[in-house]
Design a protein around this motif. Structure first.
Motif, PDB file in Angstrom:
ATOM      1  N   GLY A  25      48.109 -15.311  46.996  1.00 43.74           N
ATOM      2  CA  GLY A  25      46.926 -15.660  46.221  1.00 43.74           C
ATOM      3  C   GLY A  25      46.150 -14.463  45.737  1.00 43.74           C
ATOM      4  O   GLY A  25      45.126 -14.623  45.042  1.00 43.74           O
ATOM      5  N   LEU A  26      46.534 -13.251  46.115  1.00 46.10           N
ATOM      6  CA  LEU A  26      45.806 -12.055  45.692  1.00 46.10           C
ATOM      7  C   LEU A  26      46.016 -11.728  44.223  1.00 46.10           C
ATOM      8  O   LEU A  26      45.281 -10.908  43.667  1.00 46.10           O
ATOM      9  CB  LEU A  26      46.225 -10.854  46.547  1.00 46.10           C
ATOM     10  N   GLN A  27      47.016 -12.313  43.593  1.00 46.78           N
ATOM     11  CA  GLN A  27      47.291 -12.006  42.202  1.00 46.78           C
ATOM     12  C   GLN A  27      46.097 -12.366  41.322  1.00 46.78           C
ATOM     13  O   GLN A  27      45.735 -11.624  40.401  1.00 46.78           O
ATOM     14  CB  GLN A  27      48.549 -12.760  41.739  1.00 46.78           C
ATOM     15  N   VAL A  28      45.450 -13.522  41.623  1.00 45.79           N
ATOM     16  CA  VAL A  28      44.290 -13.956  40.822  1.00 45.79           C
ATOM     17  C   VAL A  28      43.148 -12.953  40.965  1.00 45.79           C
ATOM     18  O   VAL A  28      42.473 -12.607  39.995  1.00 45.79           O
ATOM     19  CB  VAL A  28      43.854 -15.370  41.256  1.00 45.79           C
ATOM     20  N   LEU A  29      42.901 -12.512  42.188  1.00 43.36           N
ATOM     21  CA  LEU A  29      41.822 -11.555  42.409  1.00 43.36           C
ATOM     22  C   LEU A  29      42.092 -10.226  41.701  1.00 43.36           C
ATOM     23  O   LEU A  29      41.179  -9.621  41.130  1.00 43.36           O
ATOM     24  CB  LEU A  29      41.628 -11.321  43.914  1.00 43.36           C
ATOM     25  N   LEU A  30      43.353  -9.742  41.759  1.00 48.19           N
ATOM     26  CA  LEU A  30      43.678  -8.471  41.098  1.00 48.19           C
ATOM     27  C   LEU A  30      43.527  -8.570  39.591  1.00 48.19           C
ATOM     28  O   LEU A  30      43.049  -7.636  38.934  1.00 48.19           O
ATOM     29  CB  LEU A  30      45.110  -8.054  41.451  1.00 48.19           C
ATOM     30  N   GLU A  31      43.927  -9.723  39.033  1.00 48.63           N
ATOM     31  CA  GLU A  31      43.768  -9.891  37.588  1.00 48.63           C
ATOM     32  C   GLU A  31      42.301  -9.912  37.202  1.00 48.63           C
ATOM     33  O   GLU A  31      41.909  -9.372  36.155  1.00 48.63           O
ATOM     34  CB  GLU A  31      44.464 -11.173  37.143  1.00 48.63           C
ATOM     35  N   ALA A  32      41.437 -10.513  38.054  1.00 45.73           N
ATOM     36  CA  ALA A  32      40.006 -10.543  37.748  1.00 45.73           C
ATOM     37  C   ALA A  32      39.389  -9.161  37.858  1.00 45.73           C
ATOM     38  O   ALA A  32      38.443  -8.823  37.133  1.00 45.73           O
ATOM     39  CB  ALA A  32      39.300 -11.524  38.685  1.00 45.73           C
TER      40      ALA A  32
ATOM     41  N   GLN B 136      44.503 -19.545  51.562  1.00 47.10           N
ATOM     42  CA  GLN B 136      45.912 -19.362  51.154  1.00 47.10           C
ATOM     43  C   GLN B 136      46.497 -18.095  51.782  1.00 47.10           C
ATOM     44  O   GLN B 136      47.659 -18.078  52.200  1.00 47.10           O
ATOM     45  CB  GLN B 136      45.994 -19.287  49.631  1.00 47.10           C
ATOM     46  N   LEU B 137      45.693 -17.044  51.858  1.00 45.95           N
ATOM     47  CA  LEU B 137      46.145 -15.803  52.496  1.00 45.95           C
ATOM     48  C   LEU B 137      46.428 -16.027  53.968  1.00 45.95           C
ATOM     49  O   LEU B 137      47.452 -15.539  54.495  1.00 45.95           O
ATOM     50  CB  LEU B 137      45.089 -14.721  52.308  1.00 45.95           C
ATOM     51  N   ASP B 138      45.567 -16.769  54.628  1.00 52.53           N
ATOM     52  CA  ASP B 138      45.794 -17.036  56.040  1.00 52.53           C
ATOM     53  C   ASP B 138      47.055 -17.852  56.261  1.00 52.53           C
ATOM     54  O   ASP B 138      47.787 -17.648  57.244  1.00 52.53           O
ATOM     55  CB  ASP B 138      44.589 -17.771  56.639  1.00 52.53           C
ATOM     56  N   ASP B 139      47.310 -18.790  55.371  1.00 54.89           N
ATOM     57  CA  ASP B 139      48.551 -19.570  55.487  1.00 54.89           C
ATOM     58  C   ASP B 139      49.788 -18.724  55.186  1.00 54.89           C
ATOM     59  O   ASP B 139      50.874 -19.010  55.695  1.00 54.89           O
ATOM     60  CB  ASP B 139      48.489 -20.765  54.516  1.00 54.89           C
ATOM     61  N   PHE B 140      49.614 -17.701  54.361  1.00 57.56           N
ATOM     62  CA  PHE B 140      50.755 -16.857  53.947  1.00 57.56           C
ATOM     63  C   PHE B 140      51.156 -15.839  55.015  1.00 57.56           C
ATOM     64  O   PHE B 140      52.349 -15.568  55.216  1.00 57.56           O
ATOM     65  CB  PHE B 140      50.383 -16.131  52.640  1.00 57.56           C
ATOM     66  N   LEU B 141      50.192 -15.298  55.713  1.00 57.48           N
ATOM     67  CA  LEU B 141      50.454 -14.163  56.586  1.00 57.48           C
ATOM     68  C   LEU B 141      51.436 -14.438  57.725  1.00 57.48           C
ATOM     69  O   LEU B 141      52.287 -13.591  58.030  1.00 57.48           O
ATOM     70  CB  LEU B 141      49.126 -13.631  57.151  1.00 57.48           C
ATOM     71  N   PRO B 142      51.382 -15.572  58.426  1.00 55.15           N
ATOM     72  CA  PRO B 142      52.292 -15.742  59.575  1.00 55.15           C
ATOM     73  C   PRO B 142      53.776 -15.626  59.213  1.00 55.15           C
ATOM     74  O   PRO B 142      54.570 -15.107  60.007  1.00 55.15           O
ATOM     75  CB  PRO B 142      51.932 -17.141  60.097  1.00 55.15           C
TER      76      PRO B 142
END
Length: 761
Positions: free
Chosen positions: A592-599, A656-662
């Motif tokens: 989900g970091l892609q949206v933040l980087l684009e912003a 979403q990041l928390d769900d992704f990390l494990p």
């Protein structure tokens, strides 16, 4: 005065007797004696000034000491008189001796006068005798001279007759066909040639006509002798057996003599080459078809054509026969051209003066020299001319009818080996070496045709070009690599691999053309077939698997990897960059970091723009700022107004990041699971994770900077929020700044870079 000398004498007497004088005598006279005569004062001065260290005085004293004279007053008074008397006596004795010498000289003078008179009388008698004997001596000298001239003429006539006149029986040996060619023939021929050369002396003297007549006769006899020798040599060549290790010495001597007539010499060689060409062609045909069919033949030796179904063995047997025959032919002819090479060269050089047209026929200056090795190689090539033509036809027919590229390449290696062998045996410019090179190019050309036929067939077969479902190397690529492996093994076992080792750099070697034919077209086909895959990730993985298979195939062979390993590694490096980009984008998109980087992209560009301004100032340049440079950097507080950074959106991204990390590493590895290199998957994933962590660190810094710019959360509150986030397992999204009665970005996105690195390690 008398008292003075008396005192001196008394003092001397006392000194000589050793009794000291009671009263010392003064050295200088009293003042009253100043008026004495000057002679006395001068005498005293000379006595007092005399140096007793003078050599003359010292010698005089030594002489007096040797005479034993006592130092007494009487002796001192008589010393002068005694010395003068002795001198007078010595002079008288010398005068008497000179008188005796004068008497002897007078006697000698009288004897000399007597001798002079006697010599004058004898001179008169001799002159009278000479006048009487002169005519007799002159007549005797003339007769002796005539005798010597007559004897010399007789000797010259005998020598001329013996040297320039050849007996009739010897001339018959040179010209008669019935007379054999033996040592007597060569000896007479050598004598006639010597007579012909010596006639040049007669031409330079008064006997010019005689010299011309003898040269004409000698030339006629020599031509007849050379013709006889030429015909005899041709006759001997017809029955010459080269398999006999002992070739007749007469033939070698005949060739050496015929070299003095280059035209006859080369005609003999042409005749010999034609005869040997026919014999060897028949022998080659016999070895091909009838080796064991004759009665009495070795039944274990099969005709070469029995193995025509096996091109490799068939061509190898023919080349082995040609090589064996070439060696035998060369060894048999070495005794003709190597042992007698210098003599033949001298003969040809001498023959060019009698046959100047031979130099013109040769067309170059090399006709004046003879190289035994070169002549031997040329003759061997001419002897095998028919064999070479037959060999070329048969090899080309066999290659044209064969469809296996591996066998064709093995034939290329065999031809390359024999090309090197024949180059060393008969020279690189020989017909056999050139034939091997021609057949090698022809066979390799057929090899290229076969490979190109396969690639052309594959390019039209879309089913064969379809990438496999597991994205591994396609079957046609694996088949081509299997063929390439067989080709590399064949090259590694060949002589050319030892003769042309691979180099450290990427310079070409003998195997480079094979790689261009057997590898590069298939790589292009595999690359073009990857366009059927719509997914970029699948396309990149498929191409990577293909190039990995190709590189692993050629790596064990240095001569192949030396030229193509580097290009393959460069291509794989490019594909690895693509895989890294794919893996990085996968991590950003899934987390989900892609949206933040684009912003935050606008803030990233502004940061890069301002970071470049100090470099411009350091260079001393002051260009006019562009409109984009004139814009002031945006305020970090504006980040909170961006849609992705609104509380609900940022909270969803954090969830979403928390769900992704494990399962991030497992999912990322599974994204490249079809890549057939575990080490490559691991290294690419590790680098992608590192890039992901750097992106997260950037996002975290921008969020903290935005909160600080808004004044919502200070350092202590942020630290407390982070501690609560860690203790609560990464939540903390509902922590709010109750003092400011407003929401905090950090509270909605509590994860830290350290946590991300720990969870993704």
């Amino acid at each position: 005065m008398t008292s003075y000398f008396q005192s001196i004498g008394a003092s001397s007497s006392r000194s000589s007797t050793g009794t000291p004088s009671p009263v010392s005598t003064p050295l200088f006279p009293p003042a009253s004696a100043a008026h004495r005569p000057n002679a006395l004062s001068n005498r005293l001065t000379s006595v007092l000034s005399a140096s007793y260290a003078d050599s003359d005085i010292r010698d005089a004293l030594e002489t007096l000491g040797a005479r034993g004279i006592q130092n007494t007053p009487e002796t001192r008074r008589q010393l002068r008189l005694d010395v003068q008397k002795e001198v007078i006596d010595c002079n008288a004795e010398i005068v008497r001796d000179f008188g005796k010498v004068a008497e002897q000289l007078k006697r000698i003078g009288s004897v000399i006068s007597t001798l002079n008179r006697t010599c004058e009388e004898m001179r008169k008698h001799i002159n009278l005798a000479k006048q009487d004997t002169v005519p007799v001596l002159e007549e005797t000298s003339a007769l002796m001279k005539q005798k010597e001239e007559t004897e010399m003429k007789k000797l010259l006539l005998d020598a001329f007759t013996e040297h320039f006149i050849v007996p009739e029986e010897d001339l018959l040996v040179l010209t008669s066909p019935e007379e054999p060619i033996n040592d007597r023939f060569f000896n007479v021929l050598a004598r006639v040639k010597q007579v012909y050369r010596d006639c040049e002396v007669l031409l330079g003297g008064k006997s010019e006509r005689l010299g011309l007549e003898i040269m004409e006769q000698s030339s006629k006899y020599l031509n007849s002798a050379y013709q006889k020798l030429y015909k005899w040599t041709q006759k001997e060549f017809r029955s010459l057996n080269l398999e006999d290790p002992r070739i007749s010495g007469s033939i070698r001597r005949a060739l050496r003599v015929l070299a003095e007539r280059p035209s006859l010499f080369h005609n003999c060689l042409d005749f010999f080459a034609e005869a040997r060409d026919y014999v060897l062609s028949e022998a080659f045909h016999y070895a091909l078809t009838q080796a064991a069919s004759d009665v009495g033949g070795d039944q274990n030796v099969k005709p070469i054509e029995f193995s025509a179904h096996d091109p490799l063995r068939y061509i190898g047997d023919m080349l082995a026969w040609v090589h064996s025959t070439t060696v035998s032919e060369r060894e048999a002819l070495e005794s003709l051209f190597i042992a007698e090479g210098d003599e033949i060269a001298k003969g040809i050089k001498a023959g060019l003066s009698s046959e100047p047209w031979s130099r013109i026929d040769e067309g170059n200056e090399e006709a004046a020299s003879f190289d035994g090795q070169k002549a031997l190689s040329d003759l061997v090539n001419r002897d095998l001319g028919g064999v070479s033509r037959s060999l070329q036809q048969r090899v080309e027919l066999v290659i044209q009818g064969h469809e296996d590229p591996i066998t064709c390449y093995k034939v290329v290696n065999i031809l390359s080996f024999y090309r090197t062998t024949f180059s060393k045996l008969v020279g690189p410019g020989s017909n056999l070496a050139q034939l091997m090179q021609t057949l090698e190019k022809f066979t390799f050309g057929h090899f290229e045709i076969l490979i190109n036929g396969q690639t052309n067939m594959l390019s039209t077969d879309h089913g064969a070009l379809q990438p496999p479902e597991d994205l591994s190397a396609p079957k046609f690529m694996l088949d081509s690599l299997e063929v390439l492996t067989s080709l590399m093994k064949a090259h590694a076992a060949s002589f050319s691999a030892e003769d042309d080792p691979s180099k450290a750099d990427d310079s070409e070697n003998q195997f480079t053309p094979v790689l261009r034919v057997a590898l590069e077209p298939f790589l292009e086909l595999a690359k073009s077939s990857s366009e059927q895959l719509q997914d970029p990730t699948s396309r990149t993985i498929y191409q990577t698997n293909v190039f990995l298979a190709a590189r692993s195939t050629i790596s064990p062979f240095p001569f192949a990897s030396a030229t193509h390993s580097k290009p393959l590694s460069i291509t794989l490096s490019t594909l690895r960059v693509d895989l890294l980009k794919i893996q990085h984008e996968y991590l950003l998109r899934t987390s989900g970091l892609q949206v933040l980087l684009e912003a935050l992209e606008a803030f990233t560009k502004t940061k890069q723009l301002h970071s470049s301004e100090p470099e411009i100032e350091n260079e001393g340049k002051q260009p006019e700022p562009s409109p984009s440079q004139q814009q002031q950097p945006p305020n970090l507080a504006d980040i909170a107004s961006l849609p992705p950074f609104q509380p609900e959106a940022l909270t969803l991204t954090s969830q979403q990041l928390d769900d992704f990390l494990p399962s991030a590493l497992v999912d990322a590895t599974d994204n490249l699971k079809r890549l057939q290199s575990a080490s490559l998957v691991k290294s690419v994933t590790e680098e992608a994770v590192e890039a992901f962590c750097r992106d997260f660190e950037f996002i975290e810094g921008m969020i903290i900077g935005a909160d600080e710019a808004r004044g919502k959360v200070d350092i202590s509150i942020r630290s407390e929020v982070e501690s609560q986030s860690v203790l609560s397992g990464g939540t903390g999204r509902h922590v709010e700044d109750e003092d400011n009665m407003d929401w905090s970005l950090r509270a909605s996105f509590p994860r830290t870079t350290g946590e991300i690195r720990v969870l993704l390690s």
